[in-house]
Design a protein around this motif. Structure first.
Motif, short mmCIF file in Angstrom:
data_model
loop_
_atom_site.label_atom_id
_atom_site.label_comp_id
_atom_site.label_asym_id
_atom_site.label_seq_id
_atom_site.Cartn_x
_atom_site.Cartn_y
_atom_site.Cartn_z
N ASP A 198 52.64 58.91 37.30
CA ASP A 198 52.92 58.60 37.87
C ASP A 198 51.77 57.81 38.84
OD1 ASP A 198 51.34 60.33 41.01
OD2 ASP A 198 49.46 59.89 39.43
N PHE A 199 52.08 56.75 39.47
CA PHE A 199 51.72 56.13 39.27
C PHE A 199 49.85 55.45 40.57
CE2 PHE A 199 50.75 51.48 41.79
CZ PHE A 199 51.16 50.47 40.83
N SER A 200 49.25 55.09 40.06
CA SER A 200 48.08 55.29 40.61
C SER A 200 47.38 53.36 40.08
CB SER A 200 46.51 55.79 39.67
OG SER A 200 45.76 55.92 40.06
N GLU A 201 46.84 53.04 41.55
CA GLU A 201 45.97 51.48 41.39
C GLU A 201 45.27 51.88 40.54
OE1 GLU A 201 45.58 47.90 44.53
OE2 GLU A 201 47.09 49.99 45.73
N ASN A 202 44.21 52.24 40.40
CA ASN A 202 43.09 52.61 39.71
C ASN A 202 43.23 52.47 38.24
OD1 ASN A 202 41.84 53.43 42.08
ND2 ASN A 202 42.29 56.08 42.11
N MET A 203 44.08 53.72 37.70
CA MET A 203 44.77 53.47 36.06
C MET A 203 45.50 52.26 35.88
SD MET A 203 43.82 56.34 34.91
CE MET A 203 45.08 55.90 33.71
N LEU A 204 45.73 51.55 36.85
CA LEU A 204 46.72 49.83 36.76
C LEU A 204 45.72 48.82 36.37
CD1 LEU A 204 48.48 47.94 36.56
CD2 LEU A 204 48.45 48.10 38.86
N ILE A 205 44.61 49.15 37.11
CA ILE A 205 43.37 48.27 37.01
C ILE A 205 42.90 48.99 35.47
CG2 ILE A 205 41.16 47.88 37.60
CD1 ILE A 205 42.38 47.86 40.64
N ASN A 206 42.62 49.65 34.81
CA ASN A 206 42.35 50.11 33.89
C ASN A 206 42.59 49.80 33.34
OD1 ASN A 206 39.94 51.58 35.47
ND2 ASN A 206 40.27 54.17 35.19
N ARG A 207 44.07 49.43 33.02
CA ARG A 207 44.88 49.69 31.90
C ARG A 207 44.61 47.58 31.63
NH1 ARG A 207 46.51 53.91 28.07
NH2 ARG A 207 47.78 54.91 30.00
N LYS A 249 39.47 39.68 33.71
CA LYS A 249 39.06 41.26 34.53
C LYS A 249 39.82 41.36 35.79
CE LYS A 249 36.98 43.85 30.97
NZ LYS A 249 36.13 43.54 30.83
N VAL A 250 39.77 42.74 36.74
CA VAL A 250 40.40 42.72 37.82
C VAL A 250 38.70 43.93 38.47
CG1 VAL A 250 40.97 44.21 39.02
CG2 VAL A 250 42.35 43.43 37.31
N GLU A 251 38.21 42.92 39.72
CA GLU A 251 37.87 43.85 40.34
C GLU A 251 38.41 44.98 41.17
OE1 GLU A 251 33.08 44.85 41.45
OE2 GLU A 251 34.05 42.64 40.29
N ILE A 252 37.48 46.02 41.15
CA ILE A 252 37.96 47.37 41.85
C ILE A 252 37.80 47.21 42.98
CG2 ILE A 252 37.70 49.77 41.85
CD1 ILE A 252 37.28 49.91 39.00
N LYS A 253 38.93 47.20 44.05
CA LYS A 253 37.91 46.82 45.55
C LYS A 253 37.76 48.35 45.99
CE LYS A 253 42.46 45.51 46.64
NZ LYS A 253 44.05 45.94 46.57
N GLU A 257 37.02 49.96 47.88
CA GLU A 257 38.01 51.22 48.77
C GLU A 257 38.56 52.01 47.65
OE1 GLU A 257 40.79 48.28 49.67
OE2 GLU A 257 38.91 48.17 49.15
N LEU A 258 38.74 51.95 46.53
CA LEU A 258 39.58 52.67 45.59
C LEU A 258 38.14 52.98 44.43
CD1 LEU A 258 42.53 49.91 44.49
CD2 LEU A 258 42.38 52.03 45.02
N LYS A 259 36.59 52.61 44.50
CA LYS A 259 36.07 53.26 43.85
C LYS A 259 36.15 54.34 43.94
CE LYS A 259 33.72 49.04 42.70
NZ LYS A 259 32.53 47.79 43.08
N GLN A 260 35.94 54.86 45.59
CA GLN A 260 35.45 56.20 45.84
C GLN A 260 36.59 56.93 45.49
OE1 GLN A 260 32.93 57.77 47.12
NE2 GLN A 260 32.41 55.46 47.08
N GLU A 261 37.71 56.66 45.05
CA GLU A 261 38.93 57.37 45.14
C GLU A 261 38.75 57.70 43.58
OE1 GLU A 261 43.10 55.61 45.96
OE2 GLU A 261 42.15 54.92 47.75
N ILE A 262 38.30 56.70 42.88
CA ILE A 262 37.96 56.89 41.20
C ILE A 262 37.32 57.71 40.76
CG2 ILE A 262 37.46 55.56 38.75
CD1 ILE A 262 38.82 53.24 40.55
N LYS A 263 36.00 58.35 41.60
CA LYS A 263 35.67 59.44 41.85
C LYS A 263 35.98 60.61 41.75
CE LYS A 263 31.00 56.42 42.36
NZ LYS A 263 30.14 56.39 43.42
N LYS A 264 36.80 60.68 42.70
CA LYS A 264 38.03 62.06 43.33
C LYS A 264 38.50 61.93 41.80
CE LYS A 264 37.47 60.94 47.83
NZ LYS A 264 38.26 61.22 49.57
N GLU A 265 39.03 61.41 41.87
CA GLU A 265 40.37 61.21 40.23
C GLU A 265 39.93 61.36 39.38
OE1 GLU A 265 43.16 58.18 39.73
OE2 GLU A 265 43.78 58.45 41.43
N GLU A 266 38.51 61.09 39.02
CA GLU A 266 37.77 61.26 37.52
C GLU A 266 37.43 63.11 37.50
OE1 GLU A 266 34.66 58.68 37.64
OE2 GLU A 266 35.65 57.06 36.19
N LYS A 267 37.14 63.31 38.64
CA LYS A 267 36.73 65.03 39.42
C LYS A 267 37.51 65.42 38.82
CE LYS A 267 32.09 65.07 41.45
NZ LYS A 267 30.79 64.89 42.89
#
Length: 621
Positions: A328-337, A497-501, A503-513
């Motif tokens: 599963d491709f996720s821009e959030n996970m790419l940034i985390n890696r 380090k990549v600054e998380i956009k 618009e992605l921060k809200q998606e990260i919170k949703k993904e984590e939950k």
């Protein structure tokens, strides 16, 4: 000799994430074998014949050749932009390939493995395959792609696939060529249901390779899969004897059957050796959904590589998913890696080594006393690096990277543990310099092994430490575990380090939950238990103390904050669901060994209970 191939990609559309994934794996494997000193060929290319291509060209008011030239060029351009180091770019429209396919068809014909008959079946244009009625879904749909099939009846030449059924099964048993191993069972089951002879020519369209002139039957063209598979040999030209059989064919799981059943049968028919391995990977989705143009969620490899860097993109695809599984491709996970692994563990280690060596010893790094003082750390790192080799040779790319990063962690943890800045203050210069020598050697060894996956970054590390990534140094640093001296020079920051956009921060919170991996869920142990006793805890309005019976009469004490919703005496004798592998805790002075599950409903709280009485200790999952 090592010969690595991707599929030759079908030019019905532009290259996508799945194509990039296969090609990056193949590129990594080819670079790895070159590093080991093997003479290596790496083939990729395009498959350009068939009815689907003819139709796609017609829809665009183009000839099939004009259309295939355009799309094939887009594949080649992407691989060049992604710095894929292929040796052969093959096309099925090349004349040398056409001549070779006709020669192989004639050889099968002369051997008696091809005969003419009438064929009636359900044909899927998208998959270029026939299916029996029993194989269809919803009576008319292709079992592979889900699209409607067309009932066709036409004269056809057939290949005696059934003749080779037992030989293919014997090949599986003796050579174990399918990776990952669990894919073999699917193939065995398919074959044991009985192989039917394969229709290998078409008369309903023109875009393809004609039959050999010796057969004198101009209205037939050769089935696209028989045509396409022989590209792996035809493209070797004068080097066929040197590099065939292939060491590994890399394919997507949707075309495994063609490569692991049809292809070996064709090779057996023309008396050519079979490939050593066939590796089938899974598909990629985007954030849990299948990618499609209509959904607007198609990942364009070049755009991701341009945004985050080619090597971060390579690393993510190789690291994120076990080979054979869907990813599963996720821009959030790419940034985390990038931030947690490439920046923190990898790039930052180089910065620390350069900084300390220049501060304490003018950039000079020696192996002196490394074995005397830090042999345990070196041995641990080497264990991980040796495992990494084994994993990569078995296409377990994610584990290959995981083990290398464990070795890097050994170096990072050693710096935190021994604190070389304090060693310098205590006038223990030899210990501090030996520690830097340990870390530099671990980084050099890791960089050599990482270079197939991250060639440019590892080259920058080799330049910063003044050593060469080469077969000779692979032998010295990895195989013989030698230690080097280094001269550290300044280097640009690897993987900033990549600054998380935003618009992605809200998606990260949703993904984590919302999302956990199946491995995470498998750690949870929930069991059914009976309430033997339940009492209010003095001094608390919320807490009840339970005595619960699990399997084998095991008694657990659990404290739960449900006193406002349930009367203690009413709960005795009820069955409840308990999280049993939670760490013990003290709540209001009372030990609690587990957690009773409940659900919030409006202003109420409701216990989760089994629908009927079942054995205590029954596992929920």
């Amino acid at each position: 000799m090592r010969y690595i191939t991707t599929p030759i990609y079908y030019v019905n559309d532009v290259p996508h994430l799945g194509h990039a994934y296969t090609t990056i794996i193949a590129d990594t494997m080819a670079r790895f074998y070159r590093l080991q000193g093997h003479e290596t060929k790496f083939l990729t290319g395009t498959d350009e014949h068939g009815q689907k291509i003819e139709q796609a060209a017609k829809e665009r008011n183009s000839t099939p050749k004009e259309y295939t030239d355009k799309i094939s060029a887009e594949f080649k351009k992407l691989w060049d932009e992604l710095e894929i180091n292929y040796d052969i770019y093959a096309r099925t429209t090349d004349q040398t390939h056409i001549d070779f396919v006709q020669a192989m068809f004639l050889k099968m014909w002369q051997k008696g493995d091809i005969y003419k008959d009438q064929y009636e079946g359900h044909y899927c244009i998208s998959c270029e395959s026939f299916f029996t009625k029993s194989q269809l879904t919803n009576e008319t749909c292709c079992p592979d792609c889900g699209k409607n099939t067309t009932l066709l009846k036409e004269e056809s030449y057939f290949f005696k696939l059934s003749k080779y059924q037992d030989q293919i099964l014997k090949w599986y048993e003796e050579k174990d060529p399918i990776l990952p191993k669990n894919k073999k069972n699917e193939l065995v089951n398919f074959i044991q249901n009985g192989l039917k002879d394969l229709s290998i020519t078409r008369t309903s369209f023109d875009w393809g390779i004609k039959l050999p002139k010796e057969i004198n039957d101009d209205k037939h063209i050769i089935y696209v899969w028989l045509d396409a598979l022989f590209i792996y040999i035809s493209s070797l030209k004068t080097q066929k004897e040197k590099f065939w059989p292939a060491h590994i064919h890399l394919v997507g799981k949707d075309i495994l059957r063609f490569h692991a059943i049809y292809w070996p049968a064709f090779l057996m028919s023309v008396d050519l050796p079979l490939p050593k391995f066939i590796g089938a990977h899974g598909w990629w989705t985007k954030e849990g959904e299948k990618m499609s143009k209509s959904k607007g969620n198609v990942i364009k490899p070049k755009e991701i590589a341009d945004t985050y860097g080619i090597e971060a993109f390579r690393y993510f695809l190789l690291r994120e998913v076990p080979f054979g599984n869907d990813g599963d491709f996720s821009e959030n996970m790419l940034i985390n890696r990038i931030n947690a692994e490439l920046s923190n563990e990898f790039g930052n280690l180089l910065n620390r080594i350069i900084g300390m060596s220049q501060k304490y010893n003018n950039g000079i790094i020696t192996q002196n006393k490394v074995l005397d003082l830090y042999k345990n750390e070196l041995d641990e790192a080497m264990q991980y690096l040796k495992l990494a080799i084994d994993y990569l040779e078995n296409l377990q790319c994610n584990r290959y990277l995981e083990e290398i990063f464990k070795a890097l962690s050994v170096a990072n943890l050693a710096i935190s543990k021994y604190e070389p800045w304090n060693l310098i203050k205590e006038n223990k210069h030899d210990e501090a310099n030996a520690l830097i020598g340990l870390c530099a050697n671990i980084l050099a060894k890791a960089s050599i092994l990482l270079s197939p996956a991250l060639p440019n970054s590892c080259k920058k590390i080799s330049q910063a430490l003044n050593f060469e990534i080469s077969t000779i140094n692979y032998e010295k640093l990895i195989i013989h575990n030698e230690l080097f001296d280094f001269k550290a020079t300044a280097c640009e920051v690897l993987f900033p380090k990549v600054e998380i956009k935003q618009e992605l921060k809200q998606e990260i919170k949703k993904e984590e939950k919302a999302k956990i991996k199946i491995e995470d869920f498998s750690k949870i142990e929930i069991k059914v238990a009976t309430v033997l006793d339940c009492q209010n805890i003095e001094g608390s309005e919320k807490l009840l103390k339970f005595q619960l019976e699990l399997e084998n009469k095991e008694i657990r004490q659990v404290v739960s904050g449900i006193a406002k919703y349930y009367k203690a005496s009413d709960l005795i004798g009820k069955q409840v669901c308990v999280l049993t592998n939670l760490k013990k805790a003290k709540i209001f002075g009372h030990e609690s060994n587990g957690m009773i599950l409940s659900a919030k409903y409006n202003d109420k709280l409701v216990l989760i209970t089994p629908e009927q009485i079942i054995d205590n200790g029954a596992l929920i999952g």
